[in-house]
Design an enzyme around this catalytic site. Structure first.
Site, PDB file in Angstrom:
ATOM      1  N   GLY A  39       0.773  -1.256   0.010  1.00 45.55           N
ATOM      2  CA  GLY A  39       0.006  -0.069   0.047  1.00 45.55           C
ATOM      3  C   GLY A  39       0.771   1.320  -0.129  1.00 45.55           C
ATOM      4  O   GLY A  39       1.227   1.665   0.876  1.00 45.55           O
ATOM      5  N   CYS A  46      -4.236   9.829   3.838  1.00 45.40           N
ATOM      6  CA  CYS A  46      -2.941   9.946   2.967  1.00 45.40           C
ATOM      7  C   CYS A  46      -2.878  11.048   1.901  1.00 45.40           C
ATOM      8  O   CYS A  46      -3.859  11.101   1.396  1.00 45.40           O
ATOM      9  CB  CYS A  46      -2.342   8.535   2.212  1.00 45.40           C
ATOM     10  N   ASP A 101      -2.970  -3.071   2.638  1.00 41.50           N
ATOM     11  CA  ASP A 101      -2.930  -1.689   3.744  1.00 41.50           C
ATOM     12  C   ASP A 101      -3.722  -0.512   3.046  1.00 41.50           C
ATOM     13  O   ASP A 101      -2.815   0.076   2.351  1.00 41.50           O
ATOM     14  CB  ASP A 101      -1.608  -1.665   4.229  1.00 41.50           C
ATOM     15  N   GLY A 119      -7.061   1.931   2.098  1.00 42.94           N
ATOM     16  CA  GLY A 119      -7.997   2.274   1.051  1.00 42.94           C
ATOM     17  C   GLY A 119      -9.399   1.417   1.142  1.00 42.94           C
ATOM     18  O   GLY A 119     -10.016   1.493   0.195  1.00 42.94           O
ATOM     19  N   GLU A 178     -23.989   3.458 -10.887  1.00 45.26           N
ATOM     20  CA  GLU A 178     -25.393   2.266 -10.942  1.00 45.26           C
ATOM     21  C   GLU A 178     -25.121   1.574  -9.560  1.00 45.26           C
ATOM     22  O   GLU A 178     -25.916   1.044  -8.859  1.00 45.26           O
ATOM     23  CB  GLU A 178     -25.277   1.267 -11.995  1.00 45.26           C
ATOM     24  N   SER A 179     -23.607   1.218  -9.237  1.00 39.66           N
ATOM     25  CA  SER A 179     -23.255   0.366  -7.984  1.00 39.66           C
ATOM     26  C   SER A 179     -23.525   0.971  -6.686  1.00 39.66           C
ATOM     27  O   SER A 179     -23.956   0.238  -5.691  1.00 39.66           O
ATOM     28  CB  SER A 179     -21.755   0.079  -8.025  1.00 39.66           C
TER      29      SER A 179
HETATM   30  P1  XMP Z   1      -7.445   3.661   5.704  1.00 39.78           P
HETATM   31  O1  XMP Z   1      -7.388   3.852   4.445  1.00 39.78           O
HETATM   32  O2  XMP Z   1      -7.435   2.447   6.203  1.00 39.78           O
HETATM   33  O3  XMP Z   1      -5.366   3.242   5.585  1.00 39.78           O
HETATM   34  O4  XMP Z   1      -7.320   4.729   6.413  1.00 39.78           O
HETATM   35  C1  XMP Z   1      -4.851   3.175   6.804  1.00 39.78           C
HETATM   36  C2  XMP Z   1      -3.354   3.149   6.285  1.00 39.78           C
HETATM   37  O5  XMP Z   1      -2.952   4.701   5.645  1.00 39.78           O
HETATM   38  C3  XMP Z   1      -1.676   4.517   5.724  1.00 39.78           C
HETATM   39  N1  XMP Z   1      -1.079   5.862   6.443  1.00 39.78           N
HETATM   40  C4  XMP Z   1      -0.729   6.855   5.744  1.00 39.78           C
HETATM   41  N2  XMP Z   1      -0.219   7.066   4.427  1.00 39.78           N
HETATM   42  N3  XMP Z   1       0.282   9.407   4.837  1.00 39.78           N
HETATM   43  C5  XMP Z   1       0.314   8.334   4.160  1.00 39.78           C
HETATM   44  O6  XMP Z   1       0.734   8.460   2.866  1.00 39.78           O
HETATM   45  C6  XMP Z   1      -0.251   9.196   6.111  1.00 39.78           C
HETATM   46  O7  XMP Z   1      -0.136  10.355   6.715  1.00 39.78           O
HETATM   47  C7  XMP Z   1      -0.799   7.929   6.655  1.00 39.78           C
HETATM   48  N4  XMP Z   1      -1.096   7.575   7.872  1.00 39.78           N
HETATM   49  C8  XMP Z   1      -1.538   6.272   7.632  1.00 39.78           C
HETATM   50  C9  XMP Z   1      -0.910   3.509   6.658  1.00 39.78           C
HETATM   51  O8  XMP Z   1      -0.609   2.447   5.552  1.00 39.78           O
HETATM   52  C10 XMP Z   1      -2.320   2.952   7.298  1.00 39.78           C
HETATM   53  O9  XMP Z   1      -2.183   1.486   7.761  1.00 39.78           O
END
Ligand code: XMP
Length: 473
Positions: free
Chosen positions: A298, A305, A338, A340, A464-465
């Site tokens: 990820g 992010c 990890d 998204g 549509e989804s």
């Molecule tokens: P979600 O989408 O579930 O993602 O909130 C969690 C993951 O986001 C990463 N993460 C970051 N990536 N800048 C980034 O580019 C940040 O400040 C940041 N904080 C968290 C990390 O991999 C986490 O598990």
């Protein structure tokens, strides 16, 4: 130069398969986090300071997943958070709390409050020889605050004890037959070797779905950075009982990350180590060569992010998973997707594309178990969530040296509506996954992946989804 197309969760759907799955309960969600860590559900809470400390890690492990304790605090605090999880549901408490026979009632009461503990083994500090047990029942009717422990405790002669290699089933029998709540474990010289409590035994027997180690303790992971002091942190976390260490660096395909992985593996060859974050097949190969037991994928998909906006780099998450999966499959290494994941369908797509588990931050934020205070704004309750490369997170690191204007953030701060217990959210995700598996004719996650047939959809398909042409209530 040819430019490749890369896709993410919203770009695709899974085609329904003829299904023999009669009930959503007939599917098995068990998986691997890393080569030697088994989970009952494929969910991991992110190592972020607004997501995972001991409270979240305990809830995740009790539900069958795992939490990774963040590293944005001192080594001592992080190790303590790990130890709290390991103490939560163990059949054997390795280092039970103790008091001295010449402590007074006042001292004991203070200690009970400080440690939130209602019973102590009694021993002279140095000897570790078991002299008795003192529980809250023993002090219930004692009025004189100067009464000594030795005059209130149940003495050694009246105690039922066992040796430290007792099996959980034998301990359960002893506790039941003798109607006792505590079973101290001692060696032949009557030195304290541990403690088994009836509460822990019952909880352990009742909760067959929790993620546990061989001794019945909840599983927990912890993050380690790659800067100076990483080995001291790794050592403290291993000593505190962490089951798996996760290398926490935004660009995991860097010389520094590979060197840190090698160094930790040389010093602790048996430690379970997850490397990342990466987004290419070559990065996976290099991490594997360095010695990792699992791979975290990820670069920039996370909800907080801004890495892709700030740097121009990243790979949409579905393509990143699909590019790395063949390498992981060949080397029998689990893949953690990890960031998204916005809804349960994204979890299903990630697993169908090749992930073994999914790490979640944003969707677990704002819960009862996520760290941080609940704030009230215009009559509604919120919690703060933030990217670990956001300005505020960068400024509050224990080793922060830069001032605000020297920092280029790669994350944001967010206000998240208070969502109640994480358990409800986990149930939504596992519920969606179970349903998805019935559409995919999959009894387990391997079948989900093997049966997967992705199709790419257009913006019209995306519209549509989601709910449309309604005023949503
Ligand atoms: P979600 O989408 O579930 O993602 O909130 C969690 C993951 O986001 C990463 N993460 C970051 N990536 N800048 C980034 O580019 C940040 O400040 C940041 N904080 C968290 C990390 O991999 C986490 O598990």
């Amino acid at each position: 130069m040819t430019i490749k197309t890369a896709l993410t969760y919203d770009d695709v759907l899974l085609v329904p398969q003829k299904s023999n799955i009669l009930s959503r309960q007939d599917v098995d969600l068990s998986t691997k986090l890393s080569q030697n860590i088994d989970l009952k559900i494929p969910l991991v809470s992110a190592n972020m300071d607004t997501i995972t400390e001991s409270k979240m890690a305990i809830a995740m492990a009790l539900a069958g997943g795992i939490g990774i304790i963040h590293r944005f605090c001192s080594i001592e605090i992080q190790a303590k958070e790990v130890a709290k999880v390991k103490r939560k549901q163990n059949i054997v408490i390795d280092q039970p709390f103790t008091v001295n026979p010449d402590n007074t009632l006042a001292e004991v009461e203070k200690k009970m409050q400080e440690l939130n503990c209602k019973s102590f083994l009694v021993t002279e500090d140095d000897s570790k020889e078991l002299l008795g047990i003192l529980t809250s029942r023993d002090i219930l009717f004692v009025k004189n605050e100067n009464t000594l422990v030795q005059d209130m405790m149940t003495p050694k002669s009246k105690l039922i004890t066992a040796s430290e290699d007792i099996l959980p089933s034998q301990a359960k029998e002893l506790l039941e037959n003798n109607k006792i709540e505590k079973l101290p474990l001692v060696d032949s010289a009557f030195k304290i070797k541990g403690l088994i409590t009836a509460t822990d035994i019952v909880r352990n027997y009742n909760n067959v779905n929790a993620s546990k180690d061989s001794r019945g303790r909840l599983l927990v992971g912890a993050a380690v950075g790659t800067k100076t002091g990483f080995m001291d942190r790794a050592t403290a976390l291993i000593e505190a009982g962490a089951d798996v260490l996760v290398i926490d660096i935004a660009h995991g395909h860097s010389h520094n990350a590979l060197e840190v992985i090698k160094a930790i593996k040389i010093k602790y060859p048996t430690v379970e180590l997850i490397g990342g974050n990466i987004a290419t097949a070559q990065a996976a190969l290099d991490l594997i060569q360095a010695g990792v037991n699992g791979i975290k994928v990820g670069i920039g998909p996370g909800s907080t992010c801004t890495t892709r906006l700030t740097t121009g780099f990243g790979v949409p998450q579905l393509t990143a998973i699909m590019n790395i999966y063949p390498i992981c499959q060949k080397h029998k290494l689990p893949l953690i997707a990890d960031g998204g994941v916005k809804q349960p369908g994204d979890l299903v797509k990630a697993l169908a594309a090749g992930a073994n588990t999914v790490m979640i931050g944003g969707q677990f934020a704002g819960t009862e178990e996520s760290p941080g205070l609940t704030i009230t704004y215009k009559g509604r309750q919120y919690k703060i969530s933030r990217g670990m490369a956001s300005l505020s997170a960068a400024l509050s690191r224990p080793d922060a040296k830069e001032t605000a204007d020297q920092i280029t953030p790669e994350g944001i701060e967010a206000r998240v509506p208070y969502r109640g217990s994480i358990k409800n959210i986990i149930d939504q995700f596992t519920g969606g996954l179970r349903s998805g598996m019935s559409y995919g004719n999959a009894r387990n996650l391997t079948e989900l992946r093997n049966n997967a047939e992705f199709i790419r959809i257009t913006p019209a398909g995306q519209l549509e989804s989601a709910p449309h042409d309604n005023e949503i209530l």
